[in-house]
Motif scaffolding. Structure first.
Motif, PDB file in Angstrom:
ATOM      1  N   ILE A 100      -3.619 -19.201  46.208  1.00 47.18           N
ATOM      2  CA  ILE A 100      -3.179 -20.148  45.224  1.00 47.18           C
ATOM      3  C   ILE A 100      -1.763 -20.767  45.570  1.00 47.18           C
ATOM      4  N   ASN A 101      -1.636 -22.222  45.165  1.00 44.74           N
ATOM      5  CA  ASN A 101      -0.886 -22.984  45.343  1.00 44.74           C
ATOM      6  C   ASN A 101       0.216 -22.864  43.995  1.00 44.74           C
ATOM      7  N   TRP A 102       1.185 -21.952  44.080  1.00 43.08           N
ATOM      8  CA  TRP A 102       1.857 -21.504  42.965  1.00 43.08           C
ATOM      9  C   TRP A 102       2.814 -22.624  42.308  1.00 43.08           C
ATOM     10  N   ASP A 103       3.007 -23.754  42.934  1.00 45.85           N
ATOM     11  CA  ASP A 103       3.790 -24.800  42.506  1.00 45.85           C
ATOM     12  C   ASP A 103       3.114 -25.719  41.655  1.00 45.85           C
ATOM     13  N   ASP A 104       1.797 -25.668  41.827  1.00 49.72           N
ATOM     14  CA  ASP A 104       0.971 -26.410  40.671  1.00 49.72           C
ATOM     15  C   ASP A 104       1.297 -26.007  39.234  1.00 49.72           C
ATOM     16  N   ARG A 105       1.515 -26.943  38.378  1.00 49.25           N
ATOM     17  CA  ARG A 105       1.766 -26.898  37.078  1.00 49.25           C
ATOM     18  C   ARG A 105       1.119 -26.165  35.977  1.00 49.25           C
ATOM     19  N   LEU A 106      -0.158 -26.309  36.534  1.00 47.76           N
ATOM     20  CA  LEU A 106      -1.470 -25.551  35.384  1.00 47.76           C
ATOM     21  C   LEU A 106      -2.410 -24.956  36.363  1.00 47.76           C
ATOM     22  N   ILE A 107      -2.353 -23.793  36.412  1.00 47.53           N
ATOM     23  CA  ILE A 107      -3.329 -22.849  37.224  1.00 47.53           C
ATOM     24  C   ILE A 107      -4.410 -22.139  36.182  1.00 47.53           C
ATOM     25  N   GLY A 108      -5.631 -22.219  36.478  1.00 43.13           N
ATOM     26  CA  GLY A 108      -6.632 -21.330  35.827  1.00 43.13           C
ATOM     27  C   GLY A 108      -7.215 -20.363  36.720  1.00 43.13           C
ATOM     28  N   ILE A 109      -7.250 -18.942  36.229  1.00 43.85           N
ATOM     29  CA  ILE A 109      -7.643 -17.982  37.024  1.00 43.85           C
ATOM     30  C   ILE A 109      -8.804 -17.486  36.455  1.00 43.85           C
ATOM     31  N   LYS A 110      -9.972 -17.670  36.849  1.00 43.23           N
ATOM     32  CA  LYS A 110     -11.092 -17.334  36.085  1.00 43.23           C
ATOM     33  C   LYS A 110     -11.870 -15.976  36.837  1.00 43.23           C
ATOM     34  N   GLY A 111     -12.576 -15.371  36.177  1.00 40.65           N
ATOM     35  CA  GLY A 111     -13.257 -14.095  36.691  1.00 40.65           C
ATOM     36  C   GLY A 111     -14.157 -13.448  35.546  1.00 40.65           C
ATOM     37  N   SER A 112     -14.991 -12.596  36.153  1.00 40.35           N
ATOM     38  CA  SER A 112     -15.721 -11.871  35.129  1.00 40.35           C
ATOM     39  C   SER A 112     -15.004 -10.994  34.608  1.00 40.35           C
TER      40      SER A 112
END
Length: 394
Positions: free
Chosen positions: A27-39
């Motif tokens: 993950i590029n943690w510098d991105d301002r909006l990050i979505g973590i999807k998973g079951s």
């Protein structure tokens, strides 16, 4: 706000030791909006808290974890909460259960537009189509998928080792060397069958009956993730559950859509849509010939991972061949294209490798043009590769 910080500190301080997930470095943690999807059940909450612990620690109030399932958010808006956190010097807001909040995508967009120095990381169900179904987030959100434990991660957790992952090409070309290095430290075959039964979901470590816990997770996936997010009426839940059961007991199967339509008493189109929802929820896997995809009928349907097969079919012995194939399909999916095999093989990988999944005790003849993923094989030779080693792909 103080009560949320107290909860955050408690959760981070009491986080159970686990293996470090490779997604943390992808993950590029510098991105301002990050979505973590998973079951459901793969450890999304733990992953968010692991990030907080690793990058900020429990006491640093520049990072805050919050669950939108909290009753507080029935009255206060997410934007108001994020704004207050931002004014207090907050830098990273970790949001869990985002889909439980009405109009969550519009609120996230508003936070993105109005709070330019705030980074937001949120978790959501694998059923969610972040960009396709939420145009507010197009061009703003970067999404990632958190999977359940690979066999490598499970083995590291159980043995205290730190084995690295490998690309498929490395395993194909150097599998003997890689396997020998593993065997210098541990006997992987001593752990492989346990992984196939219960190692994919991190909650196997909890002091509860794993099969009952997994059944509960599967039902919650249908009731909450599928029905709630896809806005399906509650009265259709029994049909979804029956469809999942019929697919599970016949997997791997080429679905007879007309027969399923009669048995469940829904239209053929609805059967295909429901199968797609089950695949989005990571309950089943759809295997297509190369060049085909949904809405066409898949050539075969597998359960998404081998763990799911045991609690759903308690009165029948699970076919070990199906378990092996389900494991192989699941582990290869992360960074590889997997299609239906040709010329008597089960899988075609990355458009060029034809694979057969076999048991070493039943393997009679070997063809040079085929790659073999072989169970009950410690260290392979040439195109015979131990099946367990494909669990080192992530």
């Amino acid at each position: 706000m103080e009560s949320f910080f107290r909860t955050h500190r408690y959760l981070v301080e009491h986080l159970q030791p686990s293996v470090r997930r490779e997604l943390m470095d992808e993950i590029n943690w510098d991105d301002r909006l990050i979505g973590i999807k998973g079951s459901r059940g793969v450890g999304k909450t733990t992953f968010l808290l692991d990030y907080a612990r690793e990058y900020y620690g429990a006491e640093n109030e520049k990072c805050l974890y919050v669950n939108l399932n909290h009753f507080y958010f029935t009255e206060r808006t997410l934007f108001d909460f994020a704004s207050e956190f931002y004014r207090r010097g907050g830098k990273v807001l970790l949001i869990d259960q985002v889909f439980k909040y009405p109009n969550w995508s519009k609120e996230l967009k508003y936070c993105y537009d109005q709070l330019p120095q705030l980074r937001i990381v949120f978790s959501g169900s694998s059923v969610m189509r972040l960009k396709e179904e939420n145009p507010d987030l197009a061009g703003k959100v970067v999404s990632y998928h958190l999977r359940g434990f690979s066999f490598r991660e499970y083995l590291n957790l159980m043995t205290g080792n730190n084995f690295p992952s490998y690309k498929l090409v490395d395993i194909l070309n150097n599998h003997q060397t890689i396997a020998a290095k593993v065997y210098e430290l541990v006997e992987p075959m001593d752990y492989f069958q346990d992984y196939l039964h219960h190692g994919f979901y991190p909650f196997f470590r909890e002091r509860r009956n794993f099969s009952e816990n997994l059944l509960k997770t599967m039902n919650m996936t249908l009731e909450v993730d599928v029905l709630y997010i896809k806005q399906i009426e509650q009265r259709y839940l029994p049909k979804l559950r029956k469809l999942l059961y019929l697919l599970a007991v016949s997997a791997p199967c080429s679905p007879n859509v007309s027969q399923l339509s009669k048995e469940i008493e829904i239209s053929r189109a609805t059967v295909m849509n429901y199968i797609k929802y089950l695949a989005d929820a990571r309950l089943v896997n759809m295997l297509y010939p190369m060049g085909e995809q949904f809405p066409k009928k898949p050539s075969k349907i597998y359960m998404y991972n081998s763990n799911l097969m045991h609690p759903i079919c308690p009165v029948e012995e699970v076919n070990p061949n199906v378990v092996r194939e389900s494991f192989f399909f699941n582990q290869l999916q992360k960074d590889n294209q997997v299609n239906a095999g040709v010329r008597g093989t089960q899988f075609l990988v990355n458009k060029k490798y034809n694979f057969k999944v076999e048991d070493s005790r039943k393997l009679r003849s070997v063809q040079d043009s085929i790659c073999y993923a072989v169970d009950n094989l410690r260290i392979g030779s040439e195109n015979l590769i131990p099946l367990w080693l494909f669990g080192f792909l992530y």
